[in-house]
Design a protein around this motif. Structure first.
Motif, mmCIF file in Angstrom:
data_model
loop_
_atom_site.group_PDB
_atom_site.id
_atom_site.type_symbol
_atom_site.label_atom_id
_atom_site.label_comp_id
_atom_site.label_asym_id
_atom_site.label_seq_id
_atom_site.Cartn_x
_atom_site.Cartn_y
_atom_site.Cartn_z
ATOM 1 N N GLU A 112 0.834 -1.208 0.000
ATOM 2 C CA GLU A 112 0.000 0.000 0.000
ATOM 3 C C GLU A 112 0.869 1.259 0.000
ATOM 4 O O GLU A 112 0.485 2.288 -0.526
ATOM 5 N N ASP A 119 -0.572 -4.584 3.207
ATOM 6 C CA ASP A 119 -0.771 -3.262 3.806
ATOM 7 C C ASP A 119 0.014 -3.335 5.111
ATOM 8 O O ASP A 119 -0.421 -3.985 6.064
ATOM 9 N N ASP A 146 -2.190 -1.131 8.710
ATOM 10 C CA ASP A 146 -3.561 -0.721 8.424
ATOM 11 C C ASP A 146 -4.146 0.046 9.610
ATOM 12 O O ASP A 146 -3.873 -0.280 10.761
ATOM 13 N N GLY A 147 -4.963 1.051 9.281
ATOM 14 C CA GLY A 147 -5.616 1.830 10.340
ATOM 15 C C GLY A 147 -4.640 2.765 11.032
ATOM 16 O O GLY A 147 -4.816 3.105 12.210
ATOM 17 N N ARG A 168 -8.808 -1.222 -0.408
ATOM 18 C CA ARG A 168 -8.052 -1.677 -1.563
ATOM 19 C C ARG A 168 -8.226 -3.182 -1.746
ATOM 20 O O ARG A 168 -8.127 -3.960 -0.796
ATOM 21 N N GLU A 216 -6.246 -5.433 1.010
ATOM 22 C CA GLU A 216 -7.148 -5.247 2.154
ATOM 23 C C GLU A 216 -8.353 -6.185 2.038
ATOM 24 O O GLU A 216 -8.565 -7.041 2.894
HETATM 25 MN MN MN Z 1 -5.170 0.008 5.221
#
Ligand code: MN
Ligand code: F6P
Length: 357
Positions: free
Chosen positions: A93, A115, A118-119, A278, A282
């Motif tokens: 990502e 990724d 994430d978050g 994504r 994801e």
């Molecule tokens: Mn993410």
């Protein structure tokens, strides 16, 4: 500890014994990914003491501000896996283009997409974040992949998983034979099997959606949420809870643990972005896990794992969780809305007002 619990290494070796033809490359790659996750968990846990909080001062190809930890996590993923001869190339990502391995390393037979963090907008407020990954077969093993080689539907994944960095660090993965969770013992630096063959509980008491986007939702989603909000006296005949962590990993982990549904649906905010999340790194790995755990995952209109990717950073709408609930939401998307009043409860009993049409 050692007598009572299976380690990740032991689990993977026992799994491989059931496939006599397997070379062990996939296991080795999963263990390298697990090492990257342990390194990230360590940095996340040290927080401000590690000097890694805050923005790195750049935006990524997605137009999102990169946090220092996004970049560090990306480096850990690359460096833990690139040297081994098991991967041929990677997509992250955080990188605009697919990552080509340095010349000195042999090209392997797998593609890794991830990724790394994430978050990550949650880091500064000390809320759970995670890493998500998916492993595909390289169409040309031993050679640098072309960008199109990554554009495989989710049904082709050989492994999907995530690590959640919460009160404990947990690695959850599937290689197509169920979903299994491994908790990190930070004193030993080892993951131990703590939940085997996870099945999503059939009950749905919770739904997760970012309600601030309500004015952009399609009628199908408006209707579903409105019916949940109507509670006991509404068409569903029972009360629901709402949750939104803004961390896909944390939401998936909750759904694998106590059921419910998650929606990041198509909305009309930006016609160039039919969804937020994504596809390759994801929604596909999460959809693989969710299906393996007995749930369902969809764009609203089709099974997530069957979407043919067109771009490596492609975004898609994502709805997943308890199968019956996801099927209900899909059925709302498939209904013809022209003759329906899409706002049956709005303005009277709803918490949300219908947007002016
Ligand atoms: Mn993410
Ligand atoms: O990577 C995207 C992500 O951070 C997911 O983890 C999360 O589900 C979503 O975005 C949150 O989006 P929003 O900030 O729009 O609520």
């Amino acid at each position: 500890m050692l007598a009572d619990h299976t380690t990740l290494v032991q689990f993977l070796i026992e799994e491989r014994r059931r496939h006599p033809g397997a070379s062990g490359d996939l296991n080795a790659l999963i263990l390298d990914v697990a090492l990257a996750c342990k390194a990230i968990a360590n940095r996340v846990a040290c927080g401000a003491l590690a000097g890694v909080l805050g923005s790195a001062g750049h935006t990524n190809v997605q137009g999102e501000t990169q946090q220092k930890l996004d970049l560090l996590a990306n480096d850990y993923f690359l460096h833990a896996t690139e040297w081994s001869g098991h991967v041929a190339g990677m997509v992250s990502e955080e990188l605009d283009e697919p990552y080509l391995l340095p010349a000195e390393f042999p090209r392997g037979k797998y593609l890794l997409v991830f990724d790394p963090l994430d978050g990550s907008s949650n880091i500064d407020v000390n809320v759970s974040v995670g890493s998500i990954f998916s492993i595909l077969r390289a169409p040309n093993p031993g050679a640098d992949p072309a960008p199109e080689d990554f554009l495989q539907p989710g049904t082709e994944q050989v492994c999907g998983g995530y690590a959640i960095y919460g009160p404990s660090t947990i690695l959850v993965l599937t290689v197509g034979t169920g979903v299994h969770a491994f908790t990190l013992d930070p004193t030993l630096g080892e993951f131990f099997l703590t939940r085997e063959n996870i099945q999503i509980p059939a009950t749905t008491g919770e739904f997760a959606i970012n309600a601030s986007n309500q004015r952009f939702w399609e009628p199908a989603v408006q209707r579903y949420v409105q019916e949940c909000l109507a509670g006991k006296s509404g068409p569903r005949g029972r009360d629901f809870n709402m949750r939104w962590v803004a961390s896909l990993v944390a939401e998936t982990h909750r759904i694998l643990t106590r059921g419910g549904v998650f929606l990041y649906p198509q909305d009309s905010r930006d016609p160039a972005k039919p969804g937020k999340l994504r596809l390759l790194y994801e929604t596909n790995p999460m959809a693989f896990l969710i299906e393996q755990a007995g749930g369902a995952a969809t764009t609203g209109r089709r099974r997530m794992l069957e979407v043919e990717p067109e771009k490596v950073h492609q975004r898609v709408p994502f709805i997943f969780g308890v199968r019956e609930e996801v099927e209900l939401i899909e059925s709302y998307h498939n209904e013809i809305h022209e003759n329906l009043d899409p706002w049956p409860l709005y303005g009277t009993r709803g918490l949300f007002r219908a947007p002016a049409s």
